[in-house]
Motif scaffolding. Structure first.
Motif, short mmCIF file in Angstrom:
data_model
loop_
_atom_site.label_atom_id
_atom_site.label_comp_id
_atom_site.label_asym_id
_atom_site.label_seq_id
_atom_site.Cartn_x
_atom_site.Cartn_y
_atom_site.Cartn_z
N GLY A 100 -40.92 26.81 -12.87
CA GLY A 100 -42.08 27.18 -13.03
C GLY A 100 -42.98 26.56 -13.09
N ILE A 101 -42.80 25.35 -14.29
CA ILE A 101 -43.42 25.04 -15.43
C ILE A 101 -44.74 23.73 -14.30
CG2 ILE A 101 -43.19 22.98 -16.83
CD1 ILE A 101 -41.27 23.73 -18.12
N SER A 102 -45.57 23.83 -14.12
CA SER A 102 -46.59 22.92 -13.17
C SER A 102 -46.95 21.37 -13.92
CB SER A 102 -47.11 23.83 -12.37
OG SER A 102 -48.14 23.80 -13.96
N TYR A 103 -46.97 20.33 -14.04
CA TYR A 103 -47.49 19.09 -14.23
C TYR A 103 -48.49 18.90 -13.22
CZ TYR A 103 -43.19 19.66 -16.17
OH TYR A 103 -41.43 19.68 -17.17
N PRO A 104 -50.08 17.98 -13.61
CA PRO A 104 -50.60 17.42 -13.21
C PRO A 104 -50.38 16.80 -12.21
CG PRO A 104 -51.30 17.26 -15.14
CD PRO A 104 -49.69 18.09 -14.92
N VAL A 105 -50.77 16.03 -11.22
CA VAL A 105 -50.62 15.04 -10.25
C VAL A 105 -51.35 14.10 -9.86
CG1 VAL A 105 -50.20 14.37 -7.56
CG2 VAL A 105 -49.37 16.84 -8.47
N THR A 106 -51.07 13.00 -10.16
CA THR A 106 -51.25 11.74 -10.47
C THR A 106 -51.55 11.10 -9.54
OG1 THR A 106 -49.92 10.29 -11.66
CG2 THR A 106 -51.36 11.33 -13.19
N LYS A 107 -51.90 8.92 -9.28
CA LYS A 107 -52.03 8.79 -8.07
C LYS A 107 -51.05 7.80 -8.11
CE LYS A 107 -55.54 5.31 -9.40
NZ LYS A 107 -56.68 5.18 -9.37
N GLU A 108 -50.79 7.89 -9.57
CA GLU A 108 -49.38 7.02 -9.88
C GLU A 108 -47.71 7.63 -9.30
OE1 GLU A 108 -52.66 5.26 -11.64
OE2 GLU A 108 -51.40 7.32 -12.01
N SER A 109 -47.88 8.95 -8.98
CA SER A 109 -47.12 9.54 -8.49
C SER A 109 -46.82 9.29 -7.20
CB SER A 109 -46.85 10.99 -9.98
OG SER A 109 -47.83 11.72 -9.18
N ILE A 110 -48.05 9.50 -6.63
CA ILE A 110 -47.97 9.97 -5.11
C ILE A 110 -47.54 8.41 -4.46
CG2 ILE A 110 -47.53 12.41 -5.62
CD1 ILE A 110 -50.45 12.26 -4.25
N SER A 111 -46.99 8.45 -3.28
CA SER A 111 -48.01 7.40 -2.28
C SER A 111 -48.71 7.77 -1.00
CB SER A 111 -47.23 6.77 -2.57
OG SER A 111 -46.54 6.82 -1.65
N LEU A 112 -49.08 7.15 -0.64
CA LEU A 112 -49.93 7.85 1.25
C LEU A 112 -49.35 6.44 1.49
CD1 LEU A 112 -53.15 9.77 0.53
CD2 LEU A 112 -50.72 10.47 1.17
N SER A 113 -48.70 6.24 3.10
CA SER A 113 -48.78 4.97 3.75
C SER A 113 -48.80 5.97 5.24
CB SER A 113 -46.89 4.50 3.58
OG SER A 113 -46.26 6.33 4.04
N THR A 114 -48.58 4.69 6.11
CA THR A 114 -48.44 5.18 7.29
C THR A 114 -47.97 4.27 7.99
OG1 THR A 114 -50.67 2.79 8.34
CG2 THR A 114 -51.43 4.97 7.60
N LYS A 115 -47.50 4.67 9.28
CA LYS A 115 -46.26 4.37 10.41
C LYS A 115 -46.37 4.86 11.78
CE LYS A 115 -40.97 4.74 11.12
NZ LYS A 115 -39.94 6.09 10.54
N ASN A 158 -55.57 21.91 -5.27
CA ASN A 158 -55.01 22.36 -5.82
C ASN A 158 -53.25 21.84 -5.95
OD1 ASN A 158 -57.16 23.73 -7.30
ND2 ASN A 158 -56.21 25.47 -4.79
N VAL A 159 -53.57 20.52 -6.60
CA VAL A 159 -52.28 19.77 -6.03
C VAL A 159 -51.73 20.01 -7.10
CG1 VAL A 159 -50.91 17.51 -5.06
CG2 VAL A 159 -52.94 18.50 -4.33
N GLN A 160 -49.72 20.44 -7.59
CA GLN A 160 -48.84 20.28 -8.93
C GLN A 160 -47.86 19.63 -8.54
OE1 GLN A 160 -49.53 24.25 -10.07
NE2 GLN A 160 -51.08 24.15 -11.26
N TYR A 161 -47.26 19.49 -9.56
CA TYR A 161 -45.95 19.08 -9.61
C TYR A 161 -45.15 19.87 -10.03
CZ TYR A 161 -45.04 14.36 -7.92
OH TYR A 161 -45.16 13.35 -6.57
N HIS A 162 -44.01 20.49 -9.61
CA HIS A 162 -43.21 21.91 -10.03
C HIS A 162 -41.41 20.80 -10.37
CE1 HIS A 162 -45.64 25.24 -9.97
NE2 HIS A 162 -46.11 24.48 -9.58
N ASN A 163 -41.13 21.09 -11.68
CA ASN A 163 -39.67 21.01 -11.93
C ASN A 163 -38.91 21.45 -10.33
OD1 ASN A 163 -39.96 18.73 -13.94
ND2 ASN A 163 -39.81 21.33 -15.63
N SER A 164 -37.95 19.87 -10.12
CA SER A 164 -37.14 20.71 -8.87
C SER A 164 -35.71 19.76 -9.40
CB SER A 164 -37.47 19.14 -8.21
OG SER A 164 -36.20 19.41 -7.00
N PHE A 165 -35.03 20.47 -8.66
CA PHE A 165 -33.30 20.24 -9.28
C PHE A 165 -32.22 18.53 -8.58
CE2 PHE A 165 -33.30 24.29 -10.93
CZ PHE A 165 -32.74 24.21 -11.12
N THR A 166 -33.16 18.33 -7.45
CA THR A 166 -33.21 17.41 -6.91
C THR A 166 -33.69 15.18 -7.21
OG1 THR A 166 -33.30 15.84 -5.11
CG2 THR A 166 -35.12 17.52 -5.72
#
Length: 202
Positions: A100-115, A158-166
């Motif tokens: 349930g703990i949320s973290y802000p998402v920064t542009k360094e923590s996600i990536s966008l690409s095309t294929k 409203n983009v957020q990260y939550h902890n995951s077990f993976t």
């Protein structure tokens, strides 16, 4: 005479059975029982009834013991079930708290690409390892210079990260067929302090 003896013997049989008669009476009754089948049968009946009466308290005692053992087993089972339920409740709360703990998402923590393959063109968003991405989204039409719909724009907010077990990264994608009459596809990710944007035309 025999009938009188039978009457006397049968009267004293209960006392004889309990060894509560004199020695002379004991000898008299014993000899009579050896020679009188009716009195002998009555004696056996009384003796059988006495054995049943003596066994009854033992059966009651056994029943009490079994009942007590069942109660102890039931208490142990209840305690075990209660402990297991408590452990699961604690684990469930811990999982809820952790995820349930949320973290802000920064542009360094996600990536966008095309294929692009032989039939489709894709926009792929890949997330940080060990995190789950939560967001809201809306879809808009993209208009060309002639105010005609030429594609689709997807906006994530409203983009957020939550902890995951993976421990692996996860990804999601949006695609358009190459022969689509409105092939243009654009994805915009609105972050807290930044905005990422990519299209399949790039």
């Amino acid at each position: 005479m025999m009938k009188n003896e039978c009457s006397v013997v049968q009267d004293v049989l209960p006392l004889y059975l309990e060894n509560m008669v004199s020695e002379g009476t004991t000898v008299f009754v014993k000899e009579h029982l050896e020679n009188c089948s009716d009195c002998a049968a009555e004696f056996e009946r009384l003796k059988s009834g006495r054995q049943i009466d003596e066994a009854a308290p033992q059966r009651e005692h056994d029943t009490d013991v079994i009942t007590a053992v069942k109660k102890k087993i039931a208490k142990k089972i209840f305690k075990i079930v209660a402990v297991v339920c408590l452990v699961f409740a604690v684990l469930f709360c811990a999982v809820l708290f952790y995820t349930g703990i949320s973290y802000p998402v920064t542009k360094e923590s996600i990536s966008l690409s095309t294929k692009t393959d032989s039939e489709y063109t894709y926009i792929i968003l890949e997330t940080k390892a060990g995190k789950s991405l939560f967001f809201e989204s809306k879809t808009e039409d993209i208009l060309n210079d002639h105010n005609e719909v030429c594609g689709r724009r997807i906006v994530l907010y409203n983009v957020q990260y939550h902890n995951s077990f993976t421990k692996n990264t996860s990804s999601m994608s949006w695609g358009k067929p190459l022969n689509d009459e409105k092939p243009y596809l654009e994805v915009i990710v609105e972050l807290e302090n930044d905005t990422l944007q990519i299209s399949n035309a790039e």
